[in-house]
Design an enzyme around this catalytic site. Structure first.
Site, PDB file in Angstrom:
ATOM      1  N   HIS A  21       0.920  -1.255   0.044  1.00 10.02           N
ATOM      2  CA  HIS A  21      -0.104  -0.113   0.081  1.00 10.02           C
ATOM      3  C   HIS A  21       0.759   1.309  -0.127  1.00 10.02           C
ATOM      4  CE1 HIS A  21      -3.966   2.034   0.768  1.00 10.02           C
ATOM      5  NE2 HIS A  21      -3.382   2.701   1.537  1.00 10.02           N
ATOM      6  N   LYS A 166      -9.982   6.603  -4.044  1.00 11.64           N
ATOM      7  CA  LYS A 166      -9.053   7.535  -3.570  1.00 11.64           C
ATOM      8  C   LYS A 166      -7.513   6.796  -4.158  1.00 11.64           C
ATOM      9  CE  LYS A 166      -7.715   8.483   0.613  1.00 11.64           C
ATOM     10  NZ  LYS A 166      -7.709   8.999   2.136  1.00 11.64           N
ATOM     11  N   LYS A 168      -3.588   7.731  -3.805  1.00 11.88           N
ATOM     12  CA  LYS A 168      -2.524   8.129  -3.050  1.00 11.88           C
ATOM     13  C   LYS A 168      -1.452   8.538  -3.962  1.00 11.88           C
ATOM     14  CE  LYS A 168      -3.643   7.184   1.190  1.00 11.88           C
ATOM     15  NZ  LYS A 168      -3.717   8.150   2.296  1.00 11.88           N
ATOM     16  N   ASP A 197      -5.284  11.923  -2.523  1.00 13.42           N
ATOM     17  CA  ASP A 197      -4.721  12.145  -1.296  1.00 13.42           C
ATOM     18  C   ASP A 197      -3.305  12.624  -1.352  1.00 13.42           C
ATOM     19  OD1 ASP A 197      -3.782  12.530   1.371  1.00 13.42           O
ATOM     20  OD2 ASP A 197      -4.386  10.651   1.979  1.00 13.42           O
ATOM     21  N   GLU A 223      -7.012  15.962  -1.333  1.00 17.74           N
ATOM     22  CA  GLU A 223      -6.901  15.796   0.150  1.00 17.74           C
ATOM     23  C   GLU A 223      -5.385  16.170   0.626  1.00 17.74           C
ATOM     24  OE1 GLU A 223      -6.959  12.170   3.847  1.00 17.74           O
ATOM     25  OE2 GLU A 223      -7.852  11.983   1.827  1.00 17.74           O
ATOM     26  N   ASP A 248      -7.072  17.166   6.427  1.00 20.29           N
ATOM     27  CA  ASP A 248      -6.807  15.784   6.986  1.00 20.29           C
ATOM     28  C   ASP A 248      -5.920  15.983   8.242  1.00 20.29           C
ATOM     29  OD1 ASP A 248      -6.355  13.318   8.106  1.00 20.29           O
ATOM     30  OD2 ASP A 248      -5.517  12.280   6.445  1.00 20.29           O
ATOM     31  N   LYS A 272     -11.082  11.559  12.116  1.00 21.53           N
ATOM     32  CA  LYS A 272     -10.469  10.405  12.560  1.00 21.53           C
ATOM     33  C   LYS A 272     -10.578  10.322  14.064  1.00 21.53           C
ATOM     34  CE  LYS A 272      -7.589  10.170   8.421  1.00 21.53           C
ATOM     35  NZ  LYS A 272      -6.077  10.020   7.977  1.00 21.53           N
ATOM     36  N   GLU A 326     -14.019   6.248   4.570  1.00 21.58           N
ATOM     37  CA  GLU A 326     -13.113   5.297   3.932  1.00 21.58           C
ATOM     38  C   GLU A 326     -12.670   4.096   4.845  1.00 21.58           C
ATOM     39  OE1 GLU A 326      -9.613   7.899   3.197  1.00 21.58           O
ATOM     40  OE2 GLU A 326      -9.035   7.890   5.293  1.00 21.58           O
TER      41      GLU A 326
END
Length: 374
Positions: A21, A166, A168, A197, A223, A248, A272, A326
């Site tokens: 990831h 989304k 990255k 993001d 983001e 964020d 979050k 998410e």
């Protein structure tokens, strides 16, 4: 006599991911959960979780420091205290321990789970009641390979598991990132929404150039394009572009949210529970955002099922979020440590039923994946 907190145990649990990831600051092949098992004097147990990304590459708390600080500082503050007054326990932690929101969130979650089990109520009911029990969930495409991400997007659409994605970006040059994102958006067309993001990777000048190209490509949301503490630059970007900015890392709790809104920011906040010190803190931030007319997004620290479920109980008490959630963390992991995994279907996830979090540990899986030298 009301029950008191008898013991607090912390465990490090290492779970492999289904694929690497890739983020701007790290590439993950394993996720480490900090599991909290809080027991009261009547023998009831509450579960909590604290999870971060890439050790210390994301923020100032690592799994090892979270465990250490709970064991050395936070647990001694709570052991022997009554479990009946969560607000008093939160205040006690805040008074004696600065910051450490991730660690506090795990403990707050465990206390909510414990109280729910005692009263026969879900965490959502303890927080005022669920307004929704099926929450939308997007998926992050983060393999770094354009065609692989396109294939993955279509598979998720065909499975009716996710309809928003989304990406990255930020680890590569801005032109390469824009080409990557634009190709994926062109491939999925109107079947799916695409957002990005940047994870703080751009300076403001780079962000201006990159966002202009992303806006032309039809991207729905950007983001945290710039560093977290550069609030003025984020406000300028929000004012300059039609595509909304999502704050964020720039907004952790209600105080951050108030300051950013007061500075003129428009767009959305990523909630979050870990950043806000727990579900209650995240809901306080949500109230600030709603008062300021700022959209909401249910964010994740790529938690496992326990942390994800805690957030879902909080998000369920809110009106449907403008930007969805998410909460896909458990889907990124090859295995789980709970008996009944979360149920993802129809582009979202079901809120678990039952008292507390509605989650039961699989003790065999936990024994297998827990870090043996903790």
């Amino acid at each position: 006599m009301p029950a008191t907190i008898a013991s607090i145990e912390t465990l490090l649990v290492d779970l492999p991911t289904i694929r690497p990831h890739k983020l701007s600051m790290a590439t993950m092949a394993c996720q480490t959960l900090v599991l909290v098992r809080l027991r009261d004097s009547d023998g009831l147990e509450g579960l909590g979780e604290a999870t971060t990304i890439g050790g210390l590459s994301y923020g100032p708390e690592s799994p090892e420091s979270i465990k250490c600080n709970i064991d050395a500082y936070l647990a001694p503050l709570l052991i022997g205290q009554s479990t009946a007054n969560l607000n008093a326990l939160r205040a006690r932690m805040q008074r004696h321990v600065k910051a450490n929101g991730f660690a506090k969130s795990a403990l707050e979650t465990a206390l909510l789970d414990l109280q729910g089990k005692r009263l026969g109520l879900s965490v959502a009911e303890l927080l005022g009641g669920a307004r929704q029990t099926h929450l939308p969930v997007l998926w992050t495409l983060a393999s770094g390979d354009t065609q692989r991400d396109i294939d993955e997007a279509f598979q998720r659409l065909d499975d009716r598991r996710h309809c928003d994605f989304k990406l990255k970006i930020g680890a590569n040059g801005v032109d390469d990132d824009v080409r990557h994102v634009s190709a994926i958006k062109a491939a999925v067309g109107e079947r799916a929404g695409i957002r990005v993001d940047v994870n703080q990777a751009w300076d403001e000048a780079t962000a201006v150039r990159g966002i202009a190209a992303l806006e032309d490509a039809g991207i729905a949301l950007v983001e945290q394009p710039t560093p977290a503490r550069q609030h003025a630059g984020l406000v300028r970007l929000a004012e300059r572009f039609i595509v909304p900015m999502l704050a964020d890392e720039a907004v952790n709790d209600a105080i951050d949210g108030f300051n950013l809104a007061a500075s003129g920011f428009s767009g959305a906040f990523a909630l979050k529970i870990a950043k806000a010190g727990g579900p209650l803190g995240a809901l306080e931030l949500a109230s600030v955002a709603q008062a300021a007319g700022i959209g909401l997004y249910g964010g994740t620290m790529l938690e496992g099922t326990i942390g994800t479920t805690a957030a879902l109980h909080a998000w369920a008490t809110l009106a449907p979020m403008a930007w969805g959630t998410e909460m896909f963390g458990p889907l990124l992991l090859k295995d789980d440590i709970v008996v009944e995994p979360l149920h993802y279907h129809e582009f979202g996830v079901e809120l678990p039923k039952g008292p507390g979090l509605g989650v039961t540990l699989d003790e065999d899986k936990l024994a297998f994946y827990r870090r043996k030298d903790d």
